[in-house]
Design an enzyme around this catalytic site. Structure first.
Site, PDB file in Angstrom:
ATOM      1  CB  ILE A 117      -0.956  -0.013   1.208  1.00  0.00           C
ATOM      2  CG1 ILE A 117      -1.915  -1.202   1.093  1.00  0.00           C
ATOM      3  CG2 ILE A 117      -1.739   1.295   1.294  1.00  0.00           C
ATOM      4  CD1 ILE A 117      -2.770  -1.430   2.321  1.00  0.00           C
TER       5      ILE A 117
ATOM      6  CG  ASP B 100     -10.580   4.236   6.074  1.00  0.00           C
ATOM      7  OD1 ASP B 100     -11.796   4.517   6.194  1.00  0.00           O
ATOM      8  OD2 ASP B 100     -10.176   3.194   5.506  1.00  0.00           O
TER       9      ASP B 100
ATOM     10  CD  GLU C 254     -11.375   0.438  12.911  1.00  0.00           C
ATOM     11  OE1 GLU C 254     -11.860  -0.584  12.369  1.00  0.00           O
ATOM     12  OE2 GLU C 254     -10.339   0.994  12.502  1.00  0.00           O
TER      13      GLU C 254
ATOM     14  CG  HIS D   7     -11.256  -0.162   8.680  1.00  0.00           C
ATOM     15  ND1 HIS D   7     -10.768  -0.902   9.729  1.00  0.00           N
ATOM     16  CD2 HIS D   7     -10.393  -0.377   7.657  1.00  0.00           C
ATOM     17  CE1 HIS D   7      -9.667  -1.540   9.364  1.00  0.00           C
ATOM     18  NE2 HIS D   7      -9.422  -1.238   8.108  1.00  0.00           N
TER      19      HIS D   7
ATOM     20  N   GLY E 230     -11.432   1.829   3.405  1.00  0.00           N
ATOM     21  CA  GLY E 230     -10.429   1.702   2.362  1.00  0.00           C
ATOM     22  C   GLY E 230     -10.480   0.390   1.610  1.00  0.00           C
TER      23      GLY E 230
END
Length: 316
Positions: free
Chosen positions: A158, A259, A264, A283, A285
């Site tokens: 990434i 993100d 979470e 989240h 992505g």
């Protein structure tokens, strides 16, 4: 070899019901979600178990039947699995290292572009009926990315994609990585301290482990320029979130694009939801439809390669 596969929490990937799991095996059982106490019974007789960001602690692995030989984490990060416990049980653990590289990289770049245009404030103004950006003059900062310095922490799949896009946008790129890569083109490898001090944007692309937990803490943030932005599309635990919130509230840095978060979803009262110098997303992505099906397809490759005696993407 027994080729029974059990997917324990498919809804984490297949929340819209559009994904096809049939390629995992001719003998596959798919559960939308599984409680910890349900898992030992559900995986009886299974050879491979598939999870997505589900905690798989040592205590749970200790209850796995002997038939389980493979845990496949449907994602890049695998900090949710007790790797040592799996290894001690003779269970192979594999992940999916590159399925979302482009999409996550684009999310990081999108956040940089939006923060540079203060887009989150502009949209809030429109939502409140304030059209003065149209009728008067632009009320918010609007900056170019070209010529700015991007600091990339971690040069894996990434991070590499982020670097490629950043170079196409004529940004200068600094990289902090455990190992220097020779195939990244015109970038400069520096220490983390130098990267934090010199970057206009800092983008995190490293795994979460004991060494990287709270890598960006109060001390690290204090090294950043007051005009700099912090981007995290990797794992929330890389950042000491309370320290970041204080820095954002006190304008010690210009803003953040997140993100991922330490918890979470974040608690309802988390200030990150409402700070005007923050872009926060759920989240997302890896959640593009094409990205998610690619994820399932690579999980199938992991499983079939293991069944064939030539495992790939093994992390233990």
């Amino acid at each position: 070899m027994n080729q029974k596969v059990v997917v324990l929490n498919a809804a984490k990937m297949n929340y819209d019901g559009r994904l096809d799991f049939s390629g995992l095996s001719e003998d596959v059982t798919v559960y939308d979600d599984s409680k910890p106490e349900e898992i030992p019974d559900r995986i009886q007789g299974a050879c491979a178990v598939v999870t997505k960001e589900m905690p798989v602690p040592a205590e749970l692995i200790g209850q796995f039947p002997d038939s389980v030989k493979l845990i496949c984490e449907a994602g890049t990060g695998y900090n949710n699995i007790a790797i040592d416990a799996a290894t001690n049980r003779g269970i192979t653990v594999c992940n999916v290292p590159a399925y979302s590289s482009h999409r996550v990289a684009h999310t990081a770049i999108m956040m940089m572009l939006c923060l540079s245009s203060t887009m989150q404030v502009q949209m809030k103004m429109l939502g409140a009926g304030d059209r003065t950006n149209f009728t008067d003059h632009l009320q918010v900062p609007h900056l170019e990315l070209n010529g700015k310095t991007l600091g990339v922490v971690g040069a894996g799949n990434i991070g590499r994609q982020v670097i490629r896009v950043a170079k196409a946008l004529d940004m200068n790129v600094l990289v902090y990585s455990r190992t220097k890569k020779d195939d990244l083109g015109d970038v400069t490898f520096v220490t983390l301290e130098t990267l934090l001090k010199e970057s206009d944007y800092v983008s995190l692309h490293c795994p979460l482990n004991a060494e990287t937990a709270h890598l960006i803490d109060e001390t690290a943030i204090s090294l950043m320029k007051p005009t700099a932005f912090l981007i995290n599309t990797s794992r929330g635990g890389l950042i000491d979130e309370p320290a970041l919130i204080r820095a954002l509230q006190d304008r010690k840095i210009a803003g953040a694009g997140l993100d991922v978060q330490e918890t979470e979803p974040p608690a309802d009262e988390n200030p990150l939801y409402t700070l005007d110098n923050v872009i926060i997303t759920p989240h997302m992505g890896w959640k593009g439809q094409e990205t998610r099906q690619r994820l399932v397809d690579v999980v199938a490759d992991d499983i079939q390669s293991f069944f064939a005696g030539d495992p790939i993407n093994v992390v233990n």
